[in-house]
Design a protein around this motif. Structure first.
Motif, PDB file in Angstrom:
ATOM      1  N   GLU A   1      -7.280   6.384  -2.709  1.00  0.00           N
ATOM      2  CA  GLU A   1      -8.341   5.384  -2.546  1.00  0.00           C
ATOM      3  C   GLU A   1      -8.512   4.638  -3.849  1.00  0.00           C
ATOM      4  OE1 GLU A   1     -12.120   3.519  -3.058  1.00  0.00           O
ATOM      5  OE2 GLU A   1     -11.595   5.365  -4.108  1.00  0.00           O
ATOM      6  N   TYR A   2      -8.532   3.314  -3.771  1.00  0.00           N
ATOM      7  CA  TYR A   2      -8.736   2.489  -4.961  1.00  0.00           C
ATOM      8  C   TYR A   2      -9.508   1.247  -4.560  1.00  0.00           C
ATOM      9  CZ  TYR A   2      -7.806  -0.280  -9.158  1.00  0.00           C
ATOM     10  OH  TYR A   2      -7.946  -1.033 -10.303  1.00  0.00           O
ATOM     11  N   GLN A   3     -10.717   1.134  -5.103  1.00  0.00           N
ATOM     12  CA  GLN A   3     -11.587  -0.010  -4.838  1.00  0.00           C
ATOM     13  C   GLN A   3     -11.786  -0.261  -3.342  1.00  0.00           C
ATOM     14  OE1 GLN A   3      -9.940  -3.273  -7.130  1.00  0.00           O
ATOM     15  NE2 GLN A   3     -10.795  -2.507  -9.046  1.00  0.00           N
ATOM     16  N   GLY A   4     -11.981   0.831  -2.618  1.00  0.00           N
ATOM     17  CA  GLY A   4     -12.273   0.726  -1.188  1.00  0.00           C
ATOM     18  C   GLY A   4     -11.073   0.534  -0.295  1.00  0.00           C
ATOM     19  N   LYS A   5      -9.879   0.485  -0.881  1.00  0.00           N
ATOM     20  CA  LYS A   5      -8.642   0.347  -0.113  1.00  0.00           C
ATOM     21  C   LYS A   5      -7.881   1.671  -0.143  1.00  0.00           C
ATOM     22  CE  LYS A   5      -9.385  -4.052   0.580  1.00  0.00           C
ATOM     23  NZ  LYS A   5      -9.748  -4.566   1.923  1.00  0.00           N
ATOM     24  N   TYR A   6      -7.067   1.898   0.880  1.00  0.00           N
ATOM     25  CA  TYR A   6      -6.351   3.165   0.996  1.00  0.00           C
ATOM     26  C   TYR A   6      -4.836   2.957   0.987  1.00  0.00           C
ATOM     27  CZ  TYR A   6     -10.912   5.085   1.813  1.00  0.00           C
ATOM     28  OH  TYR A   6     -12.223   5.451   1.649  1.00  0.00           O
TER      29      TYR A   6
ATOM     30  N   HIS B   1       0.813  -1.212   0.000  1.00  0.00           N
ATOM     31  CA  HIS B   1       0.000   0.000   0.000  1.00  0.00           C
ATOM     32  C   HIS B   1       0.853   1.273   0.000  1.00  0.00           C
ATOM     33  CE1 HIS B   1      -4.219  -1.608   0.833  1.00  0.00           C
ATOM     34  NE2 HIS B   1      -3.449  -2.655   0.646  1.00  0.00           N
TER      35      HIS B   1
ATOM     36  N   GLN C   1      -2.437   2.982  -8.328  1.00  0.00           N
ATOM     37  CA  GLN C   1      -3.725   3.323  -8.905  1.00  0.00           C
ATOM     38  C   GLN C   1      -4.639   3.954  -7.861  1.00  0.00           C
ATOM     39  OE1 GLN C   1      -4.652  -0.636 -10.858  1.00  0.00           O
ATOM     40  NE2 GLN C   1      -5.228   0.753 -12.512  1.00  0.00           N
ATOM     41  N   GLY C   2      -5.575   4.771  -8.331  1.00  0.00           N
ATOM     42  CA  GLY C   2      -6.551   5.368  -7.437  1.00  0.00           C
ATOM     43  C   GLY C   2      -6.594   6.876  -7.556  1.00  0.00           C
TER      44      GLY C   2
ATOM     45  N   LYS D   1     -17.892  12.965  -2.289  1.00  0.00           N
ATOM     46  CA  LYS D   1     -18.248  11.866  -1.385  1.00  0.00           C
ATOM     47  C   LYS D   1     -18.295  12.372   0.052  1.00  0.00           C
ATOM     48  CE  LYS D   1     -16.737   7.309   0.261  1.00  0.00           C
ATOM     49  NZ  LYS D   1     -18.135   6.802   0.350  1.00  0.00           N
TER      50      LYS D   1
END
Length: 275
Positions: free
Chosen positions: A163-168, A90, A112-113, A125
């Motif tokens: 943030e990418y697909q709910g992950k940080y 991460h 990515q993100g 958001k």
């Protein structure tokens, strides 16, 4: 020459020296610029194509206007040393560090993100109290990983969290320092008390920054009124007592947490408790 003239001259010099490279330009005979990603206080970042691996990665160049200053080569060397210690899914991984034509470059993995800054201000958001703490709960292990390696990030902010697909994910280690290293000079402009805390080379500085980031998330659901009276976050935000207590300790308004693990346990307990 007056102060304003000196300031304008400095900005003109920066504008001339720090112009981004154009797409298609190849660095080191290997890294082809695909897209200019942006500029921070110390560096310029590009999305590049590694012509050997055919993978898209990131190139960071120290701003030419910073060369010859304490924020040039010394900061670059320190960032390289920091990133050589990091190997976490991460966080970006350092692939290369080199000098070409007296310019300093870092090559790292592409994360990515989108930044939390864009999540809030571009995608609009909002985060409930529980959702905001869930974001912090994901960041806490990343900070713990760094602290276990004696690294203090010192710049945990909305633009440096992806943030990418709910992950940080955590990026930008330009201000990171090893515990015990001397405090670098931050420039001629005096820092506010909050920024001074965030720039300390101490575990509390990253926890303080997490507290501020948490407040940014919580304010996404705040409806401003026409009341011009200045109020504190505790007056403006409707929060649970347990949530408010965690924030106060992160911000060092109450007895601060001794370390990240202590903060993690408090947040875990909060998330397991119905509001």
């Amino acid at each position: 020459m007056g102060e304003r003239s000196m300031y304008l001259l400095k900005k003109l010099k920066e504008w001339v020296l720090d112009r981004p490279r154009l797409p298609g330009k190849t660095i080191k005979g290997r890294y082809q610029i695909v897209e200019y990603l942006g500029m921070g206080s110390f560096g310029m970042t590009y999305l590049i194509l590694d012509q050997e691996t055919k993978k898209k990665i990131v190139l960071k160049q120290v701003k030419p206007s910073r060369m010859g200053t304490p924020f040039g080569k010394p900061s670059y060397d320190y960032e390289v040393a920091i990133m050589q210690k990091i190997n976490h899914p991460h966080m970006p991984v350092l692939f290369d560090a080199f000098t070409e034509r007296k310019k300093l470059y870092l090559v790292m993995s592409y994360m990515q993100g989108i930044t939390l800054e864009d999540v809030i201000f571009t995608e609009n958001k909002t985060f409930t109290e529980k959702e905001a703490f869930q974001v912090i709960a994901q960041l806490i292990p990343l900070i713990k990983y760094l602290h276990q390696k004696k690294i203090i990030h010192r710049d945990i902010r909305l633009p440096n969290v992806l943030e990418y697909q709910g992950k940080y994910y955590l990026i930008d280690f330009g201000l990171a320092r090893f515990l015990g290293s001397p405090l670098p000079r931050e420039g001629e402009v005096p820092l506010s008390e909050g920024r001074q805390i965030r720039r300390e080379i101490h575990v509390h500085s990253d926890l303080y920054a997490l507290g501020h980031l948490l407040l940014f998330l919580l304010y996404t659901t705040y409806n401003d009124t026409e009341d011009k009276e200045e109020k504190s976050w505790e007056e403006e935000l409707t929060l649970s007592n347990k949530g408010k207590g965690i924030i106060r300790r992160l911000l060092q308004l109450d007895h601060p947490y001794d370390d990240v693990e202590q903060a993690r346990l408090a947040i875990e307990d909060y998330l397991n408790t119905p509001i």
